[in-house]
Motif scaffolding. Structure first.
Motif, mmCIF file in Angstrom:
data_model
loop_
_atom_site.group_PDB
_atom_site.id
_atom_site.type_symbol
_atom_site.label_atom_id
_atom_site.label_comp_id
_atom_site.label_asym_id
_atom_site.label_seq_id
_atom_site.Cartn_x
_atom_site.Cartn_y
_atom_site.Cartn_z
ATOM 1 N N ASP A 168 0.860 -1.179 0.000
ATOM 2 C CA ASP A 168 0.000 0.000 0.000
ATOM 3 C C ASP A 168 0.900 1.234 0.000
ATOM 4 O O ASP A 168 2.032 1.196 0.496
ATOM 5 N N HIS A 169 0.394 2.342 -0.549
ATOM 6 C CA HIS A 169 1.216 3.541 -0.692
ATOM 7 C C HIS A 169 0.477 4.762 -0.168
ATOM 8 O O HIS A 169 -0.756 4.817 -0.182
ATOM 9 N N ILE A 170 1.268 5.700 0.291
ATOM 10 C CA ILE A 170 0.768 7.034 0.583
ATOM 11 C C ILE A 170 1.656 8.029 -0.149
ATOM 12 O O ILE A 170 2.825 7.732 -0.435
ATOM 13 N N VAL A 171 1.110 9.182 -0.483
ATOM 14 C CA VAL A 171 1.869 10.241 -1.129
ATOM 15 C C VAL A 171 2.025 11.375 -0.128
ATOM 16 O O VAL A 171 1.027 11.900 0.386
ATOM 17 N N ILE A 172 3.274 11.726 0.172
ATOM 18 C CA ILE A 172 3.524 12.747 1.187
ATOM 19 C C ILE A 172 3.659 14.117 0.518
ATOM 20 O O ILE A 172 3.530 14.247 -0.705
ATOM 21 N N SER A 173 3.941 15.130 1.305
ATOM 22 C CA SER A 173 3.852 16.516 0.845
ATOM 23 C C SER A 173 4.803 16.852 -0.296
ATOM 24 O O SER A 173 4.501 17.697 -1.134
ATOM 25 N N ASP A 174 5.981 16.195 -0.355
ATOM 26 C CA ASP A 174 6.927 16.525 -1.429
ATOM 27 C C ASP A 174 6.677 15.704 -2.694
ATOM 28 O O ASP A 174 7.480 15.748 -3.628
ATOM 29 N N ASP A 254 0.329 10.881 10.165
ATOM 30 C CA ASP A 254 -0.812 11.743 9.839
ATOM 31 C C ASP A 254 -1.643 11.145 8.706
ATOM 32 O O ASP A 254 -2.880 11.177 8.746
ATOM 33 N N ALA A 255 -0.981 10.604 7.684
ATOM 34 C CA ALA A 255 -1.708 10.056 6.543
ATOM 35 C C ALA A 255 -2.503 8.815 6.919
ATOM 36 O O ALA A 255 -3.553 8.539 6.320
ATOM 37 N N LEU A 256 -2.039 8.049 7.898
ATOM 38 C CA LEU A 256 -2.738 6.823 8.303
ATOM 39 C C LEU A 256 -3.702 7.059 9.455
ATOM 40 O O LEU A 256 -4.232 6.097 10.022
ATOM 41 N N GLY A 257 -3.934 8.318 9.787
ATOM 42 C CA GLY A 257 -4.946 8.634 10.789
ATOM 43 C C GLY A 257 -4.565 8.272 12.206
ATOM 44 O O GLY A 257 -5.436 7.888 13.003
ATOM 45 N N VAL A 258 -3.282 8.389 12.538
ATOM 46 C CA VAL A 258 -2.844 8.121 13.906
ATOM 47 C C VAL A 258 -3.168 9.349 14.750
ATOM 48 O O VAL A 258 -2.551 10.404 14.594
ATOM 49 N N ASP A 259 -4.138 9.211 15.628
ATOM 50 C CA ASP A 259 -4.523 10.313 16.507
ATOM 51 C C ASP A 259 -3.591 10.363 17.711
ATOM 52 O O ASP A 259 -3.316 9.353 18.350
ATOM 53 N N GLY A 260 -3.124 11.524 18.015
ATOM 54 C CA GLY A 260 -2.262 11.670 19.182
ATOM 55 C C GLY A 260 -0.866 11.138 18.929
ATOM 56 O O GLY A 260 -0.308 11.266 17.844
ATOM 57 N N LYS A 261 -0.315 10.524 19.970
ATOM 58 C CA LYS A 261 1.073 10.092 19.921
ATOM 59 C C LYS A 261 1.197 8.621 19.521
ATOM 60 O O LYS A 261 0.260 7.845 19.661
ATOM 61 N N PHE A 262 2.353 8.268 19.026
ATOM 62 C CA PHE A 262 2.640 6.885 18.644
ATOM 63 C C PHE A 262 4.013 6.488 19.176
ATOM 64 O O PHE A 262 4.823 7.330 19.569
ATOM 65 N N TRP A 263 4.246 5.177 19.193
ATOM 66 C CA TRP A 263 5.536 4.640 19.605
ATOM 67 C C TRP A 263 6.404 4.422 18.372
ATOM 68 O O TRP A 263 5.904 4.106 17.288
ATOM 69 N N VAL A 264 7.722 4.587 18.528
ATOM 70 C CA VAL A 264 8.652 4.277 17.463
ATOM 71 C C VAL A 264 9.461 3.059 17.892
ATOM 72 O O VAL A 264 9.869 2.930 19.051
ATOM 73 N N LEU A 265 9.645 2.131 16.960
ATOM 74 C CA LEU A 265 10.372 0.901 17.249
ATOM 75 C C LEU A 265 11.550 0.805 16.285
ATOM 76 O O LEU A 265 11.362 0.829 15.056
ATOM 77 N N GLY A 266 12.757 0.699 16.816
ATOM 78 C CA GLY A 266 13.962 0.616 15.980
ATOM 79 C C GLY A 266 14.794 -0.590 16.338
ATOM 80 O O GLY A 266 15.128 -0.785 17.508
ATOM 81 N N TYR A 267 15.112 -1.394 15.324
ATOM 82 C CA TYR A 267 15.934 -2.579 15.524
ATOM 83 C C TYR A 267 17.225 -2.448 14.725
ATOM 84 O O TYR A 267 17.200 -2.135 13.528
#
Length: 514
Positions: A168-174, A254-267
């Protein structure tokens, strides 16, 4: 009248060449001798050709072959003797170049090794015995190196297969397209949203390898993974840096409708992008979860001992690749095209120039992990362009634009402008504001990790005082994060507490149904 001399037969000519006995036979005597030999059985087969006295003897094919072989052996023997004489005259002579150049050194070595002659029998000359011993030793090694057991045919290397587009794709501002993948509960029912940037030579398909949908539903988690610029199905970024990486995460949320804050996971390598998120978009983060996150091995904040402990476990090839990424990044194209961009699947440790721990080796040998790894690599290199991989490598060893010490919460002194502000600050306490990331940071680090050194976690904790480090005594780089159901449950319990399932969304009974 003088007696005319008779011409000699070929037998007489041959006899005169081989050995001159001084005895000559007349024609009748020679014929009598030949007939006598024939009658006695010493001449195998004699033909009389064209009449007269001339006798021609025919040899069998076997006799000719034996004669040829004997002559060949004699020639080879004489050649060997000649070569030996040449060598002795050229190398053994005191005035030869070799003796003048190396004779003194060889004499010193021979003197030091002379004690070995004591192990020889008394009647053996060392000059002849030791070459024989050396020759037998070499022959024994050659015999031992030959595997006499039947060998199974080596499997053919598996070729890389590029699958049809499936993201699936989203198109961002640039205007760039970013490919993403979702797991777990849907947006409206998610208690927690995890956004995960992938590591080097990986893609959106990685996520948390082997995590079960049932476990995500049990904790009410929505897991969003995406392809970094130039990887997988995402468009490249012309001027990518860690700030732009954090902004991409913000636009995805923002494009996926995440309201408020989210967690970031880095491996692993994805930890670099997670650190960037805590630095550049801290107001949108609820927390950060990292597993063996990398740090810049050239970070100026590192002490000499910390830098040494990080570098010492790496392979020589990996050190070389880091050096090239920092000084000569264009040369990385050659290495990447000969490994993971060659079109053939290789081993994980060879592709990434890694050394694996015991538990990691057991995991990567599992067919389930191998299938996952190969599919993830195929998606990662879909575009066949080494540029995004070079960009990723350069980002790891370049100036990140911030220090890890800037990530933690700290207070910045507010300063006004002008002489009035200076006088005010001299007679009243300075005003301060809170700056930086205020959420929790959890780091899991295997103590047997040979990819990201365990001392990395100590370096992070020294700079980021608010980080909680979970040390895993028996785990390596992959064994805790990949395909470990119990590990995934422990991780989610640490981050989110007891599982509460998806959110309960009630529908108003009076709402008109369309």
């Amino acid at each position: 009248m003088a007696e005319m001399t008779r011409l000699k037969s070929w037998q007489e000519e041959l006899a005169s060449l081989v050995e001159d006995t001084g005895v000559e036979y007349s024609g009748d005597a020679a014929a009598s001798a030949e007939v006598g030999l024939k009658s006695d059985g010493f001449v195998g087969f004699v033909d009389f050709v064209g009449g007269g006295d001339e006798v021609v003897e025919k040899e069998s094919v076997g006799d000719q072959i034996r004669g040829f072989l004997m002559a060949s052996v004699e020639m080879i023997g004489e050649l060997a003797k000649g070569c030996r004489d040449v060598v002795l005259q050229s190398l053994g002579h005191e005035d030869s170049y070799v003796v003048r150049k190396f004779g003194g050194h060889w004499g010193k070595v021979s003197k030091r090794l002379r004690f070995l002659n004591e192990f020889l029998p008394e009647d053996r000359d060392p000059a002849h015995a030791w070459p024989v011993v050396f020759f037998v030793f070499v022959m024994a090694l050659a015999v031992l190196s030959v595997n006499t057991e039947p060998q199974s045919p080596k499997p053919m290397p598996k070729k890389v297969y590029i699958h049809p587009p499936s993201a699936d794709h989203i198109v961002i501002s640039d205007g760039r397209r970013i490919a993403y993948h979702e797991q777990g509960v849907i947006a409206d029912l998610a208690r927690f949203t995890l956004i995960s940037p992938h590591s080097f030579l990986s893609s959106r398909l990685a996520g948390i390898p082997g995590v079960k949908e049932s476990l995500l539903n049990e904790f009410g988690i929505r897991l969003v993974t995406y392809d970094l610029p130039g990887f997988g199905e995402s468009d490249p970024h012309p001027k990518r840096n860690l700030n732009s990486s954090a902004q991409d995460m913000l636009e995805i949320a923002d494009a996926l409708g995440v309201d408020g804050k989210f967690w970031v996971l880095g491996y692993s390598g994805g930890g670099m992008h997670a650190w960037a998120a805590t630095r550049y978009i801290p107001e949108r983060l609820a927390g950060a979860a990292m597993f063996a996150p990398i740090v810049n091995p050239y970070d100026p904040s590192m002490a000499k001992e910390e830098r040494y402990s990080i570098w010492e476990r790496w392979t020589l090839r990996r050190k070389l690749l880091y050096f090239l990424a920092r000084r000569f990044p264009r040369l990385l194209t050659y290495f990447y095209r000969r490994s993971f961009l060659s079109g053939i699947h290789g081993r994980l440790d060879k592709s990434l120039s890694l050394t694996l721990s015991r538990k990691d080796k057991t995991l990567v040998a599992d067919p389930i992990f191998e299938e996952f790894w190969q599919r993830d690599v195929e998606e990662s290199i879909r575009q066949g362009n080494p540029k995004p991989f070079i960009e990723e490598a350069v980002l790891q060893v370049s100036n990140w634009g911030f220090s890890l010490a800037d990530v933690q919460v700290h207070r910045r002194r507010l300063q006004g402008s002008g002489i009035l502000a200076w006088i005010k600050s001299a007679y009243s306490p300075p005003e301060k504001e809170v700056q930086g990331f205020t959420g929790p940071i959890h780091i899991w680090q295997g103590m047997e990790d040979l990819v990201v050194a365990p001392s990395t976690a100590d370096f992070v904790r020294r700079l980021v005082h608010g980080a909680t480090v979970h040390k895993l005594p028996d785990d390596g780089h992959f064994s805790y994060f990949c395909f470990c159901d119990e590990c995934h449950r422990q991780m989610f319990s640490t981050l989110f507490g007891s599982p509460q399932g998806p959110l309960n969304v009630t529908v108003d009974a009076n709402q008109d149904l369309v």
